[in-house]
Design an enzyme around this catalytic site. Sequence first.
Site, PDB file in Angstrom:
ATOM      1  N   ASP A 106      24.384  28.527  22.039  1.00 58.95           N
ATOM      2  CA  ASP A 106      24.795  27.427  21.175  1.00 58.95           C
ATOM      3  C   ASP A 106      26.275  27.121  21.490  1.00 58.95           C
ATOM      4  O   ASP A 106      26.946  27.945  22.131  1.00 58.95           O
ATOM      5  CB  ASP A 106      24.619  27.873  19.719  1.00 58.95           C
ATOM      6  CG  ASP A 106      25.262  26.925  18.745  1.00 58.95           C
ATOM      7  OD1 ASP A 106      25.009  25.709  18.853  1.00 58.95           O
ATOM      8  OD2 ASP A 106      26.015  27.396  17.874  1.00 58.95           O
ATOM      9  N   ASP A 159      28.839  24.901  19.047  1.00 57.05           N
ATOM     10  CA  ASP A 159      29.688  24.912  17.842  1.00 57.05           C
ATOM     11  C   ASP A 159      29.584  26.252  17.122  1.00 57.05           C
ATOM     12  O   ASP A 159      28.487  26.675  16.726  1.00 57.05           O
ATOM     13  CB  ASP A 159      29.261  23.804  16.880  1.00 57.05           C
ATOM     14  CG  ASP A 159      29.672  22.429  17.365  1.00 57.05           C
ATOM     15  OD1 ASP A 159      30.866  22.258  17.678  1.00 57.05           O
ATOM     16  OD2 ASP A 159      28.805  21.548  17.425  1.00 57.05           O
TER      17      ASP A 159
HETATM   18  C1  XBP Z   1      26.446  22.082  15.023  1.00 61.06           C
HETATM   19  C2  XBP Z   1      26.256  20.790  14.352  1.00 61.06           C
HETATM   20  C3  XBP Z   1      26.898  19.616  14.894  1.00 61.06           C
HETATM   21  C4  XBP Z   1      28.364  19.425  14.686  1.00 61.06           C
HETATM   22  C5  XBP Z   1      28.684  17.961  14.825  1.00 61.06           C
HETATM   23  O1  XBP Z   1      25.222  22.813  14.983  1.00 61.06           O
HETATM   24  O2  XBP Z   1      25.532  20.685  13.400  1.00 61.06           O
HETATM   25  O3  XBP Z   1      26.300  18.571  14.215  1.00 61.06           O
HETATM   26  O4  XBP Z   1      28.773  19.891  13.417  1.00 61.06           O
HETATM   27  O5  XBP Z   1      28.328  17.449  16.067  1.00 61.06           O
HETATM   28  P1  XBP Z   1      24.822  23.837  16.153  1.00 61.06           P
HETATM   29  P2  XBP Z   1      27.865  15.913  16.208  1.00 61.06           P
HETATM   30  O6  XBP Z   1      26.017  24.687  16.434  1.00 61.06           O
HETATM   31  O7  XBP Z   1      23.693  24.641  15.562  1.00 61.06           O
HETATM   32  O8  XBP Z   1      24.381  23.049  17.360  1.00 61.06           O
HETATM   33  O9  XBP Z   1      28.722  15.101  15.280  1.00 61.06           O
HETATM   34  O10 XBP Z   1      28.080  15.566  17.663  1.00 61.06           O
HETATM   35  O11 XBP Z   1      26.413  15.838  15.802  1.00 61.06           O
HETATM   36 MG    MG Z   2      26.443  26.670  15.996  1.00 59.96          MG
END
Ligand code: XBP
Ligand code: MG
Length: 228
Positions: free
Chosen positions: A8, A10
């Site tokens: 992943d 973020d």
């Molecule tokens: C991360 C997210 C993303 C970011 C925002 O989830 O939910 O939506 O917060 O990114 P994960 P965008 O780590 O599980 O992938 O604004 O580009 O959607």
């Molecule tokens: Mg994440």
Amino acid sequence: PLRAVIFDVDGTLAETERDGHRQAFNQAFRDHGLPFHWDVAEYGRLLAVTGGRYRLAWYLAEQGLSDPAGAARVLHRTKTAHFAAWLRAGPLFPRPGVHELLAGLRDSGVPVAIATTGRREWVSILLKRLFDDIGFAAVVTGDDVAELKPDPEAYLRALSRLDVEAREAVAVEDSPPGLAAATAAGITCLVVASEYHLDMPFPGAAAVLPGFLATDLPDAGLSGVFAD
Ligand code: XBP
Ligand code: MG
């Protein structure tokens, strides 16, 4: 045997939410003259909704806006531009130990892939800035799927691009929706909780590790989580 590791982005490769995404959403509210501001705690609550556009739509509906989905689409374009600018110029670091882990996998010939719900527009900037020397075998973003996490689609797509079976891969996640996505795809999932998800339950995780440093990882590395 371990044939691929899918990460992943973020919260897992870097702590991007509190000072990155959150601030970009707040800048977008200001740019569009809206009286909203997500403080650190409020943003933690909203992280239960994955995908920035859906998070916005959900919140705007809660605030009683008449066309939350339409407003979210516009705001999210502004947010993405702010977040991309932050990724280019802001203070950004991988979580401690991540670089060494990725380099170790590369050196031992284990393909590394990405499965994120974030948009490709900024994911590519982040990967280039932090990990330009790592060749990712597959990068699946929120632009490549119809359903975001906790749906397994991003992970299933990564497996198919890698040409690897679920039981041959390990996923690395930081959050409950991410863990749910990986396990729904049938992939063994390690969790290294990020700052917003400390002390949350992670049912079905193969292990919940305190960090990515060599001393945090199993003795056999990521292969050590397989029961084969
Ligand atoms: C991360 C997210 C993303 C970011 C925002 O989830 O939910 O939506 O917060 O990114 P994960 P965008 O780590 O599980 O992938 O604004 O580009 O959607
Ligand atoms: Mg994440």
